[in-house]
Design a protein around this motif. Structure first.
Motif, mmCIF file in Angstrom:
data_model
loop_
_atom_site.group_PDB
_atom_site.id
_atom_site.type_symbol
_atom_site.label_atom_id
_atom_site.label_comp_id
_atom_site.label_asym_id
_atom_site.label_seq_id
_atom_site.Cartn_x
_atom_site.Cartn_y
_atom_site.Cartn_z
ATOM 1 N N VAL A 6 -11.536 0.529 -4.000
ATOM 2 C CA VAL A 6 -10.489 -0.396 -4.449
ATOM 3 C C VAL A 6 -10.992 -1.231 -5.627
ATOM 4 O O VAL A 6 -10.259 -1.497 -6.587
ATOM 5 N N VAL A 140 -4.201 2.099 -6.049
ATOM 6 C CA VAL A 140 -4.040 0.754 -5.495
ATOM 7 C C VAL A 140 -2.541 0.478 -5.515
ATOM 8 O O VAL A 140 -1.961 0.184 -6.557
ATOM 9 N N ARG A 165 -12.127 -6.160 1.373
ATOM 10 C CA ARG A 165 -12.199 -4.715 1.623
ATOM 11 C C ARG A 165 -12.508 -4.430 3.078
ATOM 12 O O ARG A 165 -13.416 -5.020 3.650
ATOM 13 N N PHE A 200 -7.537 -4.814 1.870
ATOM 14 C CA PHE A 200 -7.137 -3.485 1.443
ATOM 15 C C PHE A 200 -7.982 -2.547 2.292
ATOM 16 O O PHE A 200 -9.196 -2.707 2.364
ATOM 17 N N GLU A 202 -9.633 1.000 3.251
ATOM 18 C CA GLU A 202 -9.951 2.366 2.854
ATOM 19 C C GLU A 202 -10.141 3.197 4.122
ATOM 20 O O GLU A 202 -10.935 2.845 4.997
#
Ligand SMILES: CC(C)[C@H](C(=O)O)[C@@H](O)C(=O)O
Ligand code: SF4
Length: 464
Positions: A6, A140, A165, A200, A202
């Motif tokens: 990200v 993104v 993250r 965010f 992953e």
């Protein structure tokens, strides 16, 4: 310095960092639909602002569209005016619109990927929470509010705080009958609806890596249901194979160049995450929700929890009352009234193929109404080209025309009060599919088997 995926994409889009620590971030692609764009257009008009880059915007009509007789004018007045407004605004501002009747019309999060508009390494926004879907390509992608929609229209940028993250790795092989939808329902049941707030996410690990693009989209789609700002998966050969040749994908030398950049898009080995979770794929079984938020999921063969923390007891019991379920009970054997296969979570061609493969030569239970709403015109056409429509018809499943439909019932497709609907969508909130409707979220495979059996069963006993 080692960076996460990200961060790599974010850094490549920062136009300027300001003293407060926020970044002005360039947005590559802006998708709009009829529900959240009108106020933004009004704001532009009020301030007499032009669009900065109209060709970066793409519009479609999805939330308010009927799924029967799309060639006729929309009957419902509010829906008609929403869609008309979108058409007027797109004409006025010179925006490409895939409206009703257009061969490329469909749910915004289904058409972006299928047209090759959704590309690795890009920033993508839409005034819609499930924009996280596009993260499946290593983009993104995130939902924005209406005032931000206006900001992007006017400047192609947003002022944003860099997200925290999180990495969620699912390792190992999924068991038979366990799909991407079960994987994400399982993760949300573990983390809860607020478990990823401010992050965010992953998704990584061998189980995620082995998913098709459709499966990855299903996973990223539901990131928002655990509060995440977005979810993404590093692009790989599966991604490139899906994107190649699609209408808006780069071609020729530009394609080669793009792929060599996309190959650099992964989290470096020593990248630091603010939170990390690892799950074992073998622990995941076919899932279903029993309550009124997507975190209230259990294995199909499990039981509604009998114990919850005191602080949650009131809302938990309210939720069970709404659903007509009891603490500690099993859902197996519960009769179901509707099955809805659709929404930006599970209405792609792979989902329809899964359902068709199961129902071929079978028939839905007599008391069940089974509706299949393809995610886009292209999915619908593909289903017809493959003869899947005939399999559905023979099995008593009704194939409709594309749109959001009973995912949130902004059109005529409503589930009656008190009725139970096994749905492949992403939200089971009170009244989501119509006032008083009761939604049980599940995978397309679970939905198909439930429609045939007419009740909730342990699907592992019924696999073809
Ligand atoms: C109508 C829209 C704003 C909404 C969203 O943002 O998610 C809808 O798509 C939903 O799924 O509830
Ligand atoms: S299909 Fe459902 S979740 Fe997806 S954009 Fe439409 S209303 Fe929202």
């Amino acid at each position: 310095m080692a960076r996460s995926l990200v961060d790599k994409i974010w850094d490549a889009h920062v136009v300027r960092s300001i003293a407060s620590g926020q970044d002005v971030v360039y947005i590559d692609r802006h998708l709009i639909h009829e529900v959240t764009s009108p106020q933004a257009f009004d704001e532009l008009a009020a301030r007499n602002l032009p669009l900065f880059r109209p060709n970066r915007i793409l519009a479609t009509a999805d939330h308010n569209v009927p799924t029967l007789n799309q060639h006729l004018p929309i009957v419902e007045p509010l829906s008609r005016s929403q869609v008309d407004k979108l058409t007027e605004n797109c004409q006025k501002y010179g925006i490409e619109l895939y409206g009703l009747g257009h061969q490329r019309q469909g749910i915004v999060h289904v058409i972006g990927p299928e047209l090759g508009l959704t590309l690795p390494g890009t920033t993508i926004v839409c005034g819609d929470s499930h924009t996280s879907t596009h993260g499946a390509f290593g983009a993104v992608a995130f939902g924005i509010g209406t005032s931000q929609v206006a900001q992007v229209m006017a400047s192609q940028c947003l002022l944003l705080t860099r997200p925290k993250r999180m990495r969620i790795a699912v390792e190992g092989q999924l068991r038979p009958g366990v799909t991407a939808k079960d994987l994400i329902l399982y993760v949300i049941s573990q983390l809860g609806t607020g478990g990823a707030t401010g992050y965010f996410v992953e998704y990584a690990g061998s189980a995620v890596r082995s998913l098709s693009m459709e499966g990855r989209m299903t996973v990223c789609n539901m990131s928002i249901e655990m509060g995440a700002r977005g979810g993404l998966i590093a692009p790989d050969a599966t991604t490139f194979a899906y994107v190649e040749g699609r209408p808006f994908a780069p071609k020729g030398a530009a394609w080669e160049q793009a792929v060599s950049y996309w190959e650099t898009l992964y989290s470096d080995d020593d990248a630091v995450f603010d939170a990390e979770y690892v799950y074992d794929a073998a622990e995941i079984t076919p899932m279903i929700t029993y309550g009124t938020n997507p975190g209230m999921g259990i294995p199909l063969t499990g039981h509604v929890p009998s114990q919850v923390p005191d602080s949650e007891a009131e809302s938990f019991d309210k939720s069970l009352k709404y659903m007509g379920f009891e603490r500690g009970e099993s859902l197996l054997g519960k009769q179901i009234d509707y099955v809805f296969i659709g929404s930006c979570t599970n209405s792609r061609i792979e989902d329809l193929r899964t359902v068709a493969a199961y129902v071929q030569g079978k028939h839905k239970a007599g008391h069940v109404e089974a509706i299949i709403v393809p995610g886009s015109k292209q999915v619908e056409q593909q289903a017809i080209a493959e003869g899947i429509d005939k399999i559905f018809a023979a099995a008593g499943f009704e194939l409709r025309e594309p749109g959001c439909s009973a995912c949130l019932a902004m059109n005529e497709d409503k589930i009656p009060a008190g009725a139970y609907c096994v749905a492949t969508s992403n939200r089971n909130f009170e009244g989501r599919q119509g006032p008083g409707s009761r939604t049980l979220l599940a995978s397309p495979l679970v939905a198909a088997i439930t429609a045939v059996q007419g009740r909730i069963v342990d699907i592992t006993q019924y696999l073809n």
